[in-house]
Design a protein around this motif. Structure first.
Motif, PDB file in Angstrom:
ATOM      1  N   HIS A   1      39.978  43.413  30.531  1.00  0.00           N
ATOM      2  CA  HIS A   1      41.003  44.458  30.640  1.00  0.00           C
ATOM      3  C   HIS A   1      41.294  44.752  32.106  1.00  0.00           C
ATOM      4  CE1 HIS A   1      42.967  48.348  30.580  1.00  0.00           C
ATOM      5  NE2 HIS A   1      41.977  48.833  31.317  1.00  0.00           N
ATOM      6  N   PHE A   2      42.590  44.887  32.441  1.00  0.00           N
ATOM      7  CA  PHE A   2      43.013  45.208  33.794  1.00  0.00           C
ATOM      8  C   PHE A   2      44.076  46.293  33.773  1.00  0.00           C
ATOM      9  CE2 PHE A   2      41.598  40.809  34.046  1.00  0.00           C
ATOM     10  CZ  PHE A   2      40.857  40.782  35.223  1.00  0.00           C
ATOM     11  N   ASN A   3      43.856  47.341  34.551  1.00  0.00           N
ATOM     12  CA  ASN A   3      44.932  48.258  34.902  1.00  0.00           C
ATOM     13  C   ASN A   3      45.490  47.713  36.213  1.00  0.00           C
ATOM     14  OD1 ASN A   3      46.488  50.310  36.081  1.00  0.00           O
ATOM     15  ND2 ASN A   3      45.288  51.930  35.131  1.00  0.00           N
ATOM     16  N   VAL A   4      46.655  47.074  36.153  1.00  0.00           N
ATOM     17  CA  VAL A   4      47.130  46.296  37.302  1.00  0.00           C
ATOM     18  C   VAL A   4      47.757  47.149  38.397  1.00  0.00           C
ATOM     19  CG1 VAL A   4      47.472  44.235  35.909  1.00  0.00           C
ATOM     20  CG2 VAL A   4      49.371  45.849  36.199  1.00  0.00           C
ATOM     21  N   LEU A   5      48.116  48.415  38.076  1.00  0.00           N
ATOM     22  CA  LEU A   5      48.864  49.304  38.967  1.00  0.00           C
ATOM     23  C   LEU A   5      50.303  48.806  39.064  1.00  0.00           C
ATOM     24  CD1 LEU A   5      48.893  51.777  40.850  1.00  0.00           C
ATOM     25  CD2 LEU A   5      48.279  50.251  42.727  1.00  0.00           C
ATOM     26  N   GLY A   6      51.208  49.579  38.501  1.00  0.00           N
ATOM     27  CA  GLY A   6      52.598  49.153  38.398  1.00  0.00           C
ATOM     28  C   GLY A   6      53.235  48.717  39.699  1.00  0.00           C
ATOM     29  N   SER A   7      52.886  49.379  40.807  1.00  0.00           N
ATOM     30  CA  SER A   7      53.490  49.041  42.098  1.00  0.00           C
ATOM     31  C   SER A   7      52.845  47.824  42.760  1.00  0.00           C
ATOM     32  CB  SER A   7      53.400  50.246  43.039  1.00  0.00           C
ATOM     33  OG  SER A   7      52.044  50.613  43.251  1.00  0.00           O
ATOM     34  N   ASN A   8      51.752  47.352  42.210  1.00  0.00           N
ATOM     35  CA  ASN A   8      51.037  46.192  42.741  1.00  0.00           C
ATOM     36  C   ASN A   8      51.871  44.932  42.517  1.00  0.00           C
ATOM     37  OD1 ASN A   8      49.128  44.291  43.518  1.00  0.00           O
ATOM     38  ND2 ASN A   8      47.877  44.537  41.686  1.00  0.00           N
ATOM     39  N   ARG A   9      51.981  44.093  43.531  1.00  0.00           N
ATOM     40  CA  ARG A   9      52.756  42.861  43.401  1.00  0.00           C
ATOM     41  C   ARG A   9      51.917  41.609  43.646  1.00  0.00           C
ATOM     42  NH1 ARG A   9      55.037  45.484  40.558  1.00  0.00           N
ATOM     43  NH2 ARG A   9      57.236  46.069  40.506  1.00  0.00           N
ATOM     44  N   HIS A  10      50.612  41.728  43.481  1.00  0.00           N
ATOM     45  CA  HIS A  10      49.726  40.567  43.590  1.00  0.00           C
ATOM     46  C   HIS A  10      49.647  39.879  42.223  1.00  0.00           C
ATOM     47  CE1 HIS A  10      48.221  41.244  47.701  1.00  0.00           C
ATOM     48  NE2 HIS A  10      48.320  42.532  47.411  1.00  0.00           N
ATOM     49  N   PHE A  11      50.800  39.445  41.748  1.00  0.00           N
ATOM     50  CA  PHE A  11      50.870  38.865  40.408  1.00  0.00           C
ATOM     51  C   PHE A  11      49.956  37.647  40.271  1.00  0.00           C
ATOM     52  CE2 PHE A  11      55.264  40.490  41.253  1.00  0.00           C
ATOM     53  CZ  PHE A  11      55.208  41.571  40.403  1.00  0.00           C
ATOM     54  N   LYS A  12      50.099  36.703  41.194  1.00  0.00           N
ATOM     55  CA  LYS A  12      49.377  35.441  41.080  1.00  0.00           C
ATOM     56  C   LYS A  12      47.865  35.652  41.112  1.00  0.00           C
ATOM     57  CE  LYS A  12      49.336  30.697  42.853  1.00  0.00           C
ATOM     58  NZ  LYS A  12      47.872  30.546  42.747  1.00  0.00           N
ATOM     59  N   ASP A  13      47.403  36.541  41.986  1.00  0.00           N
ATOM     60  CA  ASP A  13      45.951  36.770  42.091  1.00  0.00           C
ATOM     61  C   ASP A  13      45.385  37.315  40.784  1.00  0.00           C
ATOM     62  OD1 ASP A  13      45.285  36.317  45.062  1.00  0.00           O
ATOM     63  OD2 ASP A  13      47.058  37.588  45.131  1.00  0.00           O
ATOM     64  N   ILE A  14      46.067  38.300  40.218  1.00  0.00           N
ATOM     65  CA  ILE A  14      45.589  38.892  38.960  1.00  0.00           C
ATOM     66  C   ILE A  14      45.634  37.858  37.845  1.00  0.00           C
ATOM     67  CG2 ILE A  14      46.061  40.617  37.193  1.00  0.00           C
ATOM     68  CD1 ILE A  14      45.034  41.971  39.619  1.00  0.00           C
ATOM     69  N   ILE A  15      46.715  37.110  37.756  1.00  0.00           N
ATOM     70  CA  ILE A  15      46.861  36.112  36.683  1.00  0.00           C
ATOM     71  C   ILE A  15      45.836  35.000  36.835  1.00  0.00           C
ATOM     72  CG2 ILE A  15      48.389  34.329  35.757  1.00  0.00           C
ATOM     73  CD1 ILE A  15      50.730  36.305  36.368  1.00  0.00           C
ATOM     74  N   ASP A  16      45.651  34.501  38.055  1.00  0.00           N
ATOM     75  CA  ASP A  16      44.663  33.431  38.287  1.00  0.00           C
ATOM     76  C   ASP A  16      43.258  33.907  37.960  1.00  0.00           C
ATOM     77  OD1 ASP A  16      46.675  31.757  39.082  1.00  0.00           O
ATOM     78  OD2 ASP A  16      46.245  31.886  41.229  1.00  0.00           O
TER      79      ASP A  16
ATOM     80  N   GLU B   1      36.933  42.566  40.154  1.00  0.00           N
ATOM     81  CA  GLU B   1      37.898  42.852  41.211  1.00  0.00           C
ATOM     82  C   GLU B   1      39.307  42.549  40.700  1.00  0.00           C
ATOM     83  OE1 GLU B   1      37.209  44.332  44.059  1.00  0.00           O
ATOM     84  OE2 GLU B   1      35.125  44.405  43.388  1.00  0.00           O
ATOM     85  N   ALA B   2      40.245  43.396  41.087  1.00  0.00           N
ATOM     86  CA  ALA B   2      41.648  43.209  40.699  1.00  0.00           C
ATOM     87  C   ALA B   2      42.500  43.465  41.935  1.00  0.00           C
ATOM     88  CB  ALA B   2      42.028  44.150  39.566  1.00  0.00           C
ATOM     89  N   LYS B   3      42.879  42.421  42.621  1.00  0.00           N
ATOM     90  CA  LYS B   3      43.537  42.541  43.916  1.00  0.00           C
ATOM     91  C   LYS B   3      44.805  43.384  43.834  1.00  0.00           C
ATOM     92  CE  LYS B   3      44.916  39.915  47.983  1.00  0.00           C
ATOM     93  NZ  LYS B   3      45.020  38.577  48.594  1.00  0.00           N
ATOM     94  N   GLY B   4      44.888  44.370  44.718  1.00  0.00           N
ATOM     95  CA  GLY B   4      46.076  45.204  44.800  1.00  0.00           C
ATOM     96  C   GLY B   4      46.089  46.397  43.877  1.00  0.00           C
ATOM     97  N   SER B   5      45.145  46.469  42.948  1.00  0.00           N
ATOM     98  CA  SER B   5      45.111  47.580  41.999  1.00  0.00           C
ATOM     99  C   SER B   5      44.159  48.659  42.484  1.00  0.00           C
ATOM    100  CB  SER B   5      44.668  47.097  40.615  1.00  0.00           C
ATOM    101  OG  SER B   5      44.564  48.187  39.717  1.00  0.00           O
ATOM    102  N   ASP B   6      44.405  49.881  42.042  1.00  0.00           N
ATOM    103  CA  ASP B   6      43.482  50.976  42.359  1.00  0.00           C
ATOM    104  C   ASP B   6      42.355  51.075  41.341  1.00  0.00           C
ATOM    105  OD1 ASP B   6      45.222  51.722  40.370  1.00  0.00           O
ATOM    106  OD2 ASP B   6      45.487  53.781  41.074  1.00  0.00           O
ATOM    107  N   HIS B   7      42.374  50.191  40.330  1.00  0.00           N
ATOM    108  CA  HIS B   7      41.309  50.126  39.328  1.00  0.00           C
ATOM    109  C   HIS B   7      40.639  48.757  39.383  1.00  0.00           C
ATOM    110  CE1 HIS B   7      42.176  53.600  36.499  1.00  0.00           C
ATOM    111  NE2 HIS B   7      43.197  53.654  37.332  1.00  0.00           N
ATOM    112  N   LYS B   8      39.358  48.724  39.113  1.00  0.00           N
ATOM    113  CA  LYS B   8      38.693  47.464  38.820  1.00  0.00           C
ATOM    114  C   LYS B   8      38.945  47.114  37.356  1.00  0.00           C
ATOM    115  CE  LYS B   8      34.948  48.061  42.167  1.00  0.00           C
ATOM    116  NZ  LYS B   8      33.486  48.212  42.360  1.00  0.00           N
ATOM    117  N   GLY B   9      38.928  45.830  37.071  1.00  0.00           N
ATOM    118  CA  GLY B   9      39.006  45.410  35.683  1.00  0.00           C
ATOM    119  C   GLY B   9      37.627  45.463  35.049  1.00  0.00           C
ATOM    120  N   VAL B  10      37.573  45.212  33.752  1.00  0.00           N
ATOM    121  CA  VAL B  10      36.288  45.127  33.057  1.00  0.00           C
ATOM    122  C   VAL B  10      36.288  43.913  32.132  1.00  0.00           C
ATOM    123  CG1 VAL B  10      35.655  47.562  33.166  1.00  0.00           C
ATOM    124  CG2 VAL B  10      37.096  46.766  31.295  1.00  0.00           C
TER     125      VAL B  10
END
Length: 313
Positions: A95-110, A287-296
């Motif tokens: 699970h990831f709260n990606v943070l809507g304003s975050n634009r590190h799409f590729k990092d989160i997806i990879d 770790e979830a690059k660019g987000s204010d939350h960590k994933g789990v």
């Protein structure tokens, strides 16, 4: 000097009450979110008092540390099962709260792809995130659903077929529910994001939302996963009520803080709850690059009784 010691003893004991007493007050609930941090603070004070040889004052600190530890312990840890203790199929959920304003799409997806999870949950998904997730994940996760929202959009991506998809808007926030047809199992999921309690009004809406989760789960039979940013700590009376009223279990094995992401001792507010038909083997923050939350990330095994009772026909 005696007056100072008596006063300090009184302050240590009386101040701890705010963390131990049950309250539905917005401000007290907010302070109680930091009970674990308070425990560390009292521990530090107690050590200082012992170094100063103020032994009788230090006793009050020891008492408070003990009481806070007893208060927290049931809510921040569950057994980790070894491979020899668990039989049956396993399912991995991230699970990831990606943070809507975050634009590190590729990092989160990879990072999501590298986990090799069976089910992925994303929150704070706006239109751009929705398009990027579909483009990046669809090849490996062909079964997906997205509930759009200006701020708190929810998306799930599954390697296995998904049925009975539904969207609810509890207190105006989107929730996705459905069944994953995982091998010979049917697992129901609830993916939702509550409002952050930044004001008394938002606090009330968050609590209503949490109550809706419990009410919904109680009408579902079989294995259940409840996933999301619930904006409440495990020892919050509102999270405790969910566990008491539904028999859902928190996957946490320790504090496993997730917010804010740049602090190792933050608040544990992102969850994967599971029902009794599942056992949590492992649970960790990501770790979830660019987000204010960590994933789990959680890994779950179906109990042997579940294999027999809720296998698909």
């Amino acid at each position: 000097m005696k007056f100072v010691k008596y006063t300090l003893t009184f302050l240590i004991l009386i101040s701890s009450c705010i963390f131990l007493l049950s309250s539905d007050n917005f401000y007290i609930d907010l302070i109680q979110s930091f009970t674990f941090h308070a425990l560390l603070g009292y521990l530090f004070i107690t050590i200082v008092l012992l170094v100063m040889r103020w032994k009788y004052v230090a006793v009050s600190g020891i008492i408070v540390c003990f009481l806070l530890s007893i208060h927290l312990l049931p809510h921040i840890g569950s057994p980790t099962f070894t491979q020899h203790q668990i039989s049956g199929n396993r399912i991995k959920v991230a699970h990831f709260n990606v943070l809507g304003s975050n634009r590190h799409f590729k990092d989160i997806i990879d990072n999501s792809m590298a986990l090799n999870a069976d089910l992925l949950s994303f929150q704070e998904v706006d239109k751009e995130w929705a398009l990027e997730l579909m483009d990046g994940l669809e090849s490996e996760y062909p079964y997906f659903a997205i509930s759009e929202h200006e701020v708190h959009g929810v998306a799930i991506f599954s390697k296995y077929p998904v049925e009975n998809l539904a969207t609810y808007h509890w207190t105006g926030e989107p929730t996705l529910t459905g069944d994953i047809l995982f091998e010979n199992q049917r697992v129901h999921f609830v993916a939702t994001h509550t409002l952050s309690p930044r004001s008394p009004q938002r606090y009330e809406k968050r609590n209503q939302h949490l109550s809706k989760i419990a009410e919904y789960v109680n009408h579902i039979e079989g294995p259940i996963l409840a996933i999301g940013d619930f904006n409440a700590v495990p020892w919050s009376q509102h999270i405790v009520k969910i566990k008491q009223n539904t028999d859902l279990k928190d996957s946490r094995k320790s504090i496993t803080s997730t917010y804010p992401s740049n602090y190792s001792l933050g608040l544990p507010i992102d969850y994967i709850f599971h029902s009794d038909e599942l056992s949590c083997i492992s649970f960790e923050a990501l770790e979830a690059k660019g987000s204010d939350h960590k994933g789990v990330l959680g890994e779950y095994a179906f109990n042997s009784e579940t294999d027999m009772l809720v296998g698909m026909n």
